[in-house]
Design a protein around this motif. Structure first.
Motif, PDB file in Angstrom:
ATOM      1  N   GLU A 227      -0.852  -7.720   2.308  1.00 32.69           N
ATOM      2  CA  GLU A 227      -0.356  -6.367   2.089  1.00 32.69           C
ATOM      3  C   GLU A 227      -1.368  -5.599   1.249  1.00 32.69           C
ATOM      4  N   VAL A 228      -1.424  -4.305   1.475  1.00 36.17           N
ATOM      5  CA  VAL A 228      -2.247  -3.423   0.657  1.00 36.17           C
ATOM      6  C   VAL A 228      -1.298  -2.451  -0.027  1.00 36.17           C
ATOM      7  N   LYS A 229      -1.324  -2.459  -1.353  1.00 39.15           N
ATOM      8  CA  LYS A 229      -0.408  -1.638  -2.150  1.00 39.15           C
ATOM      9  C   LYS A 229      -1.217  -0.567  -2.869  1.00 39.15           C
ATOM     10  N   THR A 230      -0.724   0.672  -2.811  1.00 41.13           N
ATOM     11  CA  THR A 230      -1.414   1.767  -3.472  1.00 41.13           C
ATOM     12  C   THR A 230      -0.429   2.642  -4.241  1.00 41.13           C
ATOM     13  N   GLU A 231      -0.922   3.254  -5.278  1.00 34.94           N
ATOM     14  CA  GLU A 231      -0.116   4.149  -6.114  1.00 34.94           C
ATOM     15  C   GLU A 231       0.067   5.481  -5.396  1.00 34.94           C
TER      16      GLU A 231
END
Length: 151
Positions: free
Chosen positions: A113-117
């Motif tokens: 997964e790629v998590k971003t603000e």
């Protein structure tokens, strides 16, 4: 003396009327019964502004062709790719539907997964989605601000 007494009585009566006529505000709902609404961020998002390392670079390139389409079924697709944290279509989710602070992408063919603000706001009655990312070189930080395209 009699005039002073009459003035004092009149002032007392006026003060009594003023105080007794005020009604305190009574909230019939308790604070615990309030709840924040769910933020629906699905939709077609068009890139509107780009900041790199705090500098607005929007005028140097036409970024408006880049779109992220976040579908209601929690899948996404990207139109007219620019450097971003994912490249291919996949699935998306948020960390909290009422208070979304992170957007999570699961790109097809990848095992992570790629998590971003993110920031989610309304400006002049129009919804905005802000995504912080660092594609490629970790010393460059980008802030992409998208506006929602209503079709």
């Amino acid at each position: 003396m009699r005039l002073n007494m009459q003035f004092a009585i009149a002032a007392f009566l006026a003060l009594t009327v003023i105080i007794s006529s005020c009604d305190t505000f009574k909230d019939e709902m308790t604070p615990g019964s309030y709840s924040e609404t769910v933020k629906y961020i699905d939709g077609n998002w068009q890139l509107a502004t780009v900041f790199r390392n705090g500098i607005d670079i929007t005028e140097y390139m036409d970024f408006s062709a880049f779109h992220i389409i976040l579908k209601k079924d929690n899948t996404y697709e990207i139109k007219n790719y620019l450097p971003f944290i994912v490249k291919n279509k996949g699935k998306w989710s948020v960390d909290d539907p009422q208070f979304p602070f992170h957007l999570v992408f699961e790109e097809e063919g990848m095992n992570k997964e790629v998590k971003t603000e993110i920031g989610f706001s309304t400006v002049d009655g129009k919804r905005r989605l802000t995504i912080k990312l660092s594609p490629g070189c970790h010393t460059n930080t980008y802030v992409y601000t998208f506006k929602q395209v209503i079709e």
